[in-house]
Write an enzyme that holds these catalytic residues in place. Structure first.
Site, short mmCIF file in Angstrom:
data_model
loop_
_atom_site.label_atom_id
_atom_site.label_comp_id
_atom_site.label_asym_id
_atom_site.label_seq_id
_atom_site.Cartn_x
_atom_site.Cartn_y
_atom_site.Cartn_z
N THR A 193 56.82 45.87 62.88
CA THR A 193 57.31 46.37 64.16
C THR A 193 58.23 45.33 64.78
O THR A 193 58.05 44.14 64.57
CB THR A 193 56.10 46.61 65.09
N ARG A 221 49.81 60.57 65.54
CA ARG A 221 49.28 59.37 66.18
C ARG A 221 50.42 58.60 66.87
O ARG A 221 51.47 58.38 66.29
CB ARG A 221 48.63 58.47 65.13
N VAL A 222 50.20 58.22 68.12
CA VAL A 222 51.18 57.40 68.82
C VAL A 222 50.52 56.07 69.17
O VAL A 222 49.40 56.04 69.68
CB VAL A 222 51.69 58.10 70.10
N GLY A 244 51.02 44.77 66.79
CA GLY A 244 49.63 44.64 66.33
C GLY A 244 48.94 45.99 66.31
O GLY A 244 49.60 47.03 66.30
N THR A 245 47.62 45.95 66.31
CA THR A 245 46.82 47.18 66.27
C THR A 245 46.99 47.91 67.61
O THR A 245 46.31 47.59 68.59
CB THR A 245 45.35 46.83 66.03
N GLY A 246 47.87 48.90 67.62
CA GLY A 246 48.35 49.50 68.87
C GLY A 246 47.26 50.04 69.77
O GLY A 246 47.37 49.96 71.01
N1 ASP Z 1 51.84 48.16 67.30
C1 ASP Z 1 52.32 49.06 66.29
C2 ASP Z 1 51.56 50.36 66.37
O1 ASP Z 1 50.36 50.32 66.55
C3 ASP Z 1 52.19 48.52 64.89
C4 ASP Z 1 52.73 47.12 64.66
O2 ASP Z 1 52.91 46.37 65.61
O3 ASP Z 1 52.99 46.76 63.50
O4 ASP Z 1 52.15 51.40 66.20
#
Ligand code: ASP
Length: 325
Positions: A193, A221-222, A244-246
């Protein structure tokens, strides 16, 4: 007046030196440097923070190394669904798009929403129709395709069945290779990302973030990226872009919280961002990092993973990029 500055990220995750060869490392650092130079040029020519972050993220979307625009990860169904956002700290104007499948540059659509619409967040076909009406480029889904992403998705489906942060997928593959096991996931999938934050010569702040999401995510999924206050936020205190883990970044209102702790608790930018990333996110097993800048031009780039592609450039100074902790 602060010295204008831009910072960028290309995603966080299990990025280790062991999993990276010299050529590949050079590819990433060169790409990050080029984007920083472009953003720095916008600021040096008197451009706004908003223009600098939009251009930096557009270039990161064009680069197939990163999980945004071309090079985006695949959903469980083997399709592409992209999210992006942009926010102007001086006015609190913001724009975002979610779940778009046909836009070459989701960040330009987000910027068009910011400038041309009374709304803030568009999703799916409505977002695409709005962008098309603004003259933005549409592409066929195979525009986003990269072989590495496709292989990563296939293996994620076959071996884990779970949604994965792209850098973690790459690390799993490297670990298996070292242990001489069959790769659970493709080895060359260290993508991420992307985001940018900037403070311009007037002390105005802006942030932008763009993503393909997490590999093998459920259709529809958003994540946090298009959610203002979670994956992207800017006001007159701080500008923040997260990766990260959104789900955990949404649950902690992570990007907003960096600014809020400064405003309400008087914390420094660095301490506020550290608490969000190292305490509040980790408390709910949130993994990743963020980049943040305040109106004095201070920059902080914390992450709780092994690495994060990141860099910063102050106007008139050399650019700096880093990958590992
Ligand atoms: N934050 C992004 C999401 O959850 C993923 C990422 O940062 O790689 O969609």
């Amino acid at each position: 007046m602060p010295q204008a500055v831009i910072a960028i990220h290309g995603g966080a995750g299990t990025i280790t030196r062991a999993a990276m060869d010299a050529n590949r490392e050079r590819e990433y650092t060169t790409a990050l440097e080029q984007v920083l130079l472009a953003g720095q040029r916008v600021l040096a020519e008197g451009g706004s923070a908003l223009d600098a972050v939009t251009e930096a993220v557009r270039l990161l979307e064009e680069c197939p190394l990163f999980n945004a625009g071309k090079g985006a990860v695949l959903t469980h169904a083997g399709t592409y669904e992209l999210d992006a956002s942009v926010m102007d700290g001086a006015t609190l104007n913001a724009g975002a798009v979610a779940c778009v499948k046909r836009l070459r540059n989701p960040v330009l659509a987000a910027r068009a929403v910011l400038e041309k619409s009374e709304h803030v967040l568009f999703a799916g076909e409505g977002a695409e129709a709005f962008a098309e009406a603004q003259g933005l480029e549409l592409v066929a889904p195979d525009y986003y395709f990269t072989q590495a992403r496709y292989d990563q998705w296939q293996r994620a489906q076959g071996t884990t069945g779970m949604a994965l942060l792209d850098h973690d997928a790459a690390a799993l593959a490297a670990k298996a290779a070292q242990e001489n096991k069959a790769d659970p996931l493709d080895a060359d999938t260290k993508f991420g990302t992307v985001g940018a934050v900037a403070c311009d010569a007037n002390g105005n702040l802006a942030a932008a973030t763009s993503t393909g999401g997490v590999t093998n995510k459920q259709v529809g999924r958003v994540g946090d990226t298009p959610v203002l206050g979670a994956g992207c936020y800017a006001d007159d205190v701080a500008a923040v872009s997260a990766t990260g883990t959104g789900e955990m970044f949404i649950r902690t209102a992570a990007a907003f919280d960096v600014s809020a702790q400064m405003r309400y608790a008087g914390l420094s930018l660095e301490e506020s961002a550290r608490r969000v990333v190292m305490e509040k996110l980790t408390a709910i097993h949130g993994r990743g990092g963020l980049i943040a800048v305040d109106r004095a031009g201070n920059v902080t780039l914390p992450f709780n993973t092994e690495g994060m592609y990141r860099g910063l450039a102050r106007v008139g100074e050399p650019v700096n990029v880093w990958i590992y902790g």
